[in-house]
Scaffold this motif. Sequence first.
Motif, PDB file in Angstrom:
ATOM      1  N   PRO A 250       0.856  -1.192   0.000  1.00 20.90           N
ATOM      2  CA  PRO A 250       0.000   0.000   0.000  1.00 20.90           C
ATOM      3  C   PRO A 250       0.892   1.242   0.000  1.00 20.90           C
ATOM      4  O   PRO A 250       1.879   1.299   0.748  1.00 20.90           O
ATOM      5  CB  PRO A 250      -0.792  -0.106   1.300  1.00 20.90           C
ATOM      6  N   ALA A 251       0.573   2.213  -0.831  1.00 20.20           N
ATOM      7  CA  ALA A 251       1.442   3.389  -0.937  1.00 20.20           C
ATOM      8  C   ALA A 251       0.601   4.648  -1.099  1.00 20.20           C
ATOM      9  O   ALA A 251      -0.491   4.606  -1.656  1.00 20.20           O
ATOM     10  CB  ALA A 251       2.364   3.224  -2.141  1.00 20.20           C
ATOM     11  N   ALA A 259       4.894   7.011  -0.839  1.00 18.64           N
ATOM     12  CA  ALA A 259       5.244   6.798   0.562  1.00 18.64           C
ATOM     13  C   ALA A 259       4.731   5.435   0.969  1.00 18.64           C
ATOM     14  O   ALA A 259       3.534   5.147   0.895  1.00 18.64           O
ATOM     15  CB  ALA A 259       4.625   7.887   1.424  1.00 18.64           C
ATOM     16  N   VAL A 260       5.659   4.548   1.343  1.00 19.44           N
ATOM     17  CA  VAL A 260       5.279   3.212   1.820  1.00 19.44           C
ATOM     18  C   VAL A 260       5.686   3.149   3.281  1.00 19.44           C
ATOM     19  O   VAL A 260       6.877   3.211   3.596  1.00 19.44           O
ATOM     20  CB  VAL A 260       5.987   2.102   1.025  1.00 19.44           C
ATOM     21  N   GLY A 261       4.717   3.027   4.158  1.00 12.94           N
ATOM     22  CA  GLY A 261       5.025   3.101   5.585  1.00 12.94           C
ATOM     23  C   GLY A 261       5.714   4.446   5.859  1.00 12.94           C
ATOM     24  O   GLY A 261       5.222   5.493   5.458  1.00 12.94           O
ATOM     25  N   GLU A 280      -1.401   1.476  -4.715  1.00  9.71           N
ATOM     26  CA  GLU A 280      -0.413   0.488  -4.290  1.00  9.71           C
ATOM     27  C   GLU A 280       0.818   0.601  -5.177  1.00  9.71           C
ATOM     28  O   GLU A 280       0.735   1.031  -6.321  1.00  9.71           O
ATOM     29  CB  GLU A 280      -0.985  -0.916  -4.420  1.00  9.71           C
ATOM     30  N   LEU A 281       1.941   0.134  -4.602  1.00  9.49           N
ATOM     31  CA  LEU A 281       3.174   0.099  -5.360  1.00  9.49           C
ATOM     32  C   LEU A 281       3.542  -1.359  -5.574  1.00  9.49           C
ATOM     33  O   LEU A 281       3.483  -2.174  -4.647  1.00  9.49           O
ATOM     34  CB  LEU A 281       4.268   0.816  -4.554  1.00  9.49           C
ATOM     35  N   GLY A 282       3.887  -1.704  -6.819  1.00 14.45           N
ATOM     36  CA  GLY A 282       4.249  -3.085  -7.097  1.00 14.45           C
ATOM     37  C   GLY A 282       5.681  -3.178  -7.566  1.00 14.45           C
ATOM     38  O   GLY A 282       6.103  -2.409  -8.421  1.00 14.45           O
ATOM     39  N   ASN A 344       5.867  -0.379 -10.532  1.00  9.35           N
ATOM     40  CA  ASN A 344       4.558  -0.105 -11.132  1.00  9.35           C
ATOM     41  C   ASN A 344       3.629   0.437 -10.057  1.00  9.35           C
ATOM     42  O   ASN A 344       3.692   0.009  -8.906  1.00  9.35           O
ATOM     43  CB  ASN A 344       3.951  -1.386 -11.708  1.00  9.35           C
ATOM     44  N   ILE A 345       2.793   1.395 -10.468  1.00 11.22           N
ATOM     45  CA  ILE A 345       1.852   1.973  -9.508  1.00 11.22           C
ATOM     46  C   ILE A 345       0.433   1.547  -9.901  1.00 11.22           C
ATOM     47  O   ILE A 345       0.064   1.535 -11.077  1.00 11.22           O
ATOM     48  CB  ILE A 345       1.951   3.526  -9.520  1.00 11.22           C
ATOM     49  N   TYR A 346      -0.332   1.117  -8.903  1.00  8.28           N
ATOM     50  CA  TYR A 346      -1.689   0.623  -9.139  1.00  8.28           C
ATOM     51  C   TYR A 346      -2.704   1.483  -8.402  1.00  8.28           C
ATOM     52  O   TYR A 346      -2.488   1.846  -7.241  1.00  8.28           O
ATOM     53  CB  TYR A 346      -1.818  -0.825  -8.663  1.00  8.28           C
TER      54      TYR A 346
END
Lengths: 356, 288
Positions: A250-251, A259-261, A280-282, A344-346
């Motif tokens: 999750p981003a 930003a992840v966490g 989300e970030l993949g 990749n961004i979702y």
Amino acid sequence: MARINLEHIRHAYGAKPKSEADYALKEVHHEWNDGGAYALLGPSGCGKTTLLNIISGLINPSEGQILFDGTDVTHLATQHRNIAQVFQFPVIYDTMTVYDNLAFPLRNRHVPEAEVDRRVKEIIEMIGLGGWAKKTARGLTADQKQKISLGRGLVRSDVSAILFDEPLTVIDPEMKWVLRSQIKRLHKRFGFTMVYVTHDQTEALTFADKVVVMYDGQIVQIGTPAELFERPSHTFVGYFIGSPGMNVLPAKIDGATAAVGGESIALGFRPKIKAGATTELGIRPEFISLGREGMPVAITKVEDIGRHKVVRARFADRPISIIVDEDGEIPAEPHVTFDRQAINIYADSWRVGEEA
Amino acid sequence: MEKTWNNNAWFMVLPVLVLVAFSAVIPLMTVVNYSVQDTFGNNEFFWAGTDWFQDVLESDRFWDALTRNLIFSAIILAIEIPLGIVIALNMPKKGIGVPICLVLMALPLLIPWNVVGTIWQVFGRVDIGLLGRTLAALGINYNYVQNPIDAWVTLIVMDVWHWTSLVVLLCYAGLVSIPDAYYQAAKIDGASRWSVFRYIQLPKMKRVLLIAFLLRFMDSFMIYTEPFVVTGGGPGNSTTFLSIDLVKMAIGQFDLGPAAALSIIYFLIILLLSWIFYTVMTTSDAKG
């Protein structure tokens, strides 16, 4: 040989579908090229067999049309569509000999006996049952039976398309390779359109020019194996293809950073995201490097699987997998960096592109 | 490897042994006992050797009845097996029709033999029976009491009505066990309706058909109750089958010795024919 057009096809097994959820197959609208090798890949129950049976005519779609070379065949019976299909479990005619089994589809179509003999002999050699021609099919082993099923599909040279419904499920691993490469060779030689249903990603990726990934009754991506690997257009494709699958975290996206966490990761582009979408970030495990620099992770487990190691770790309080070379070093205070090109961004599970 | 002998095991099979002894072995041996002796009552027996067997085998009465039995069974099988297959093929495979058809099919099987006989005996009567009166009204001369052909037709129609269901149910069980993929593959291979039957349905039904064939053969060959109730073996001796003859001999005439010999011959014929049918049908199965 035919180009297959699927025009707004939907299918529900119930009589009166009320909501989207009643459809086993949600809208499919695609064109499949003449002579292409397509693999339909997806988990059980995703609608891939339904789609296959719609193409072969065993099922009439609730909505939409199907065209072979521009001709509407939606209401044409299976026998008139000129397709061949191989099923998951071997279907053989017990009382006939191996030879007669293979000749059956040709004789039913009143092919001259000399031509039948020529084609059957060719196929029988190819599937490696040369010495068994005069034996009844009943006493054969499961993979010999499945070879006959395959052979019956391949014996008709003029088919528009050959459809395979997980045909190698019952075959031994070693034999799988042999049969798969035989099918590939035949495809090259005769150039028929080929649709291959499987839930085995290796099979799909090695076999097909284009892999059609299905999930929950819809096609989520059609692409070459490389595209599926590098740019999965849905998080499901990310999970499903690759071993282990893509890490999806999750981003929060703000301009060109994610930003992840507590960590902020610079992106090479500004993703175009609608307000309110879950983002989300993949990143695939292959594109994460483990070292002394970067963002801290806590390693929980290292699995050595031969050519490389799979490192399971926790990053920003989320589990991630990292692939490290066999002789790659795992530092005492591990940190990770993400390959920027491979991120990749979702948004709401679908991949988003760059903001225009 | 050393085998373990546990004599307690005998206690486990003892109940079955006793049951089979009382229900089959002992009665059969009693019959054997009667067949080789002569008696004038008072529980006095004289050794007769194979005399009774010779008598039976030399009598026209035996051969005539046996011929009738064979013809009857042949007709019954020739009608019931194909008819059963046709009905089973046309029964619905899914939906509300399935339980309805199954119950309808099972109904005749639930009726006791003598009741079936009585039903047809009344049904066919020229004076009060629905069938008899209808046929008479249509100007057809039908009378099973006087005309041997009519008696035979009545018995055959009755047996078909009573027992075709059994063949249907067995065939249906064989048919529903065929996976859909077979029919789908046949469609793709362009098989005709006949080919589907010949190469998919018939081979899959083969085992149940063997059972149906044997059951119908043995049952029709041993037929007793229905002709006894409907025709009583007549008119004349035209419907006197071995079983009816046997009862006449044993109970009517109290000729225990010849009756016992006939029983044993009858039993051996059924055993032999069943064994021949079974062997022929299973070896053709193995050869494919």
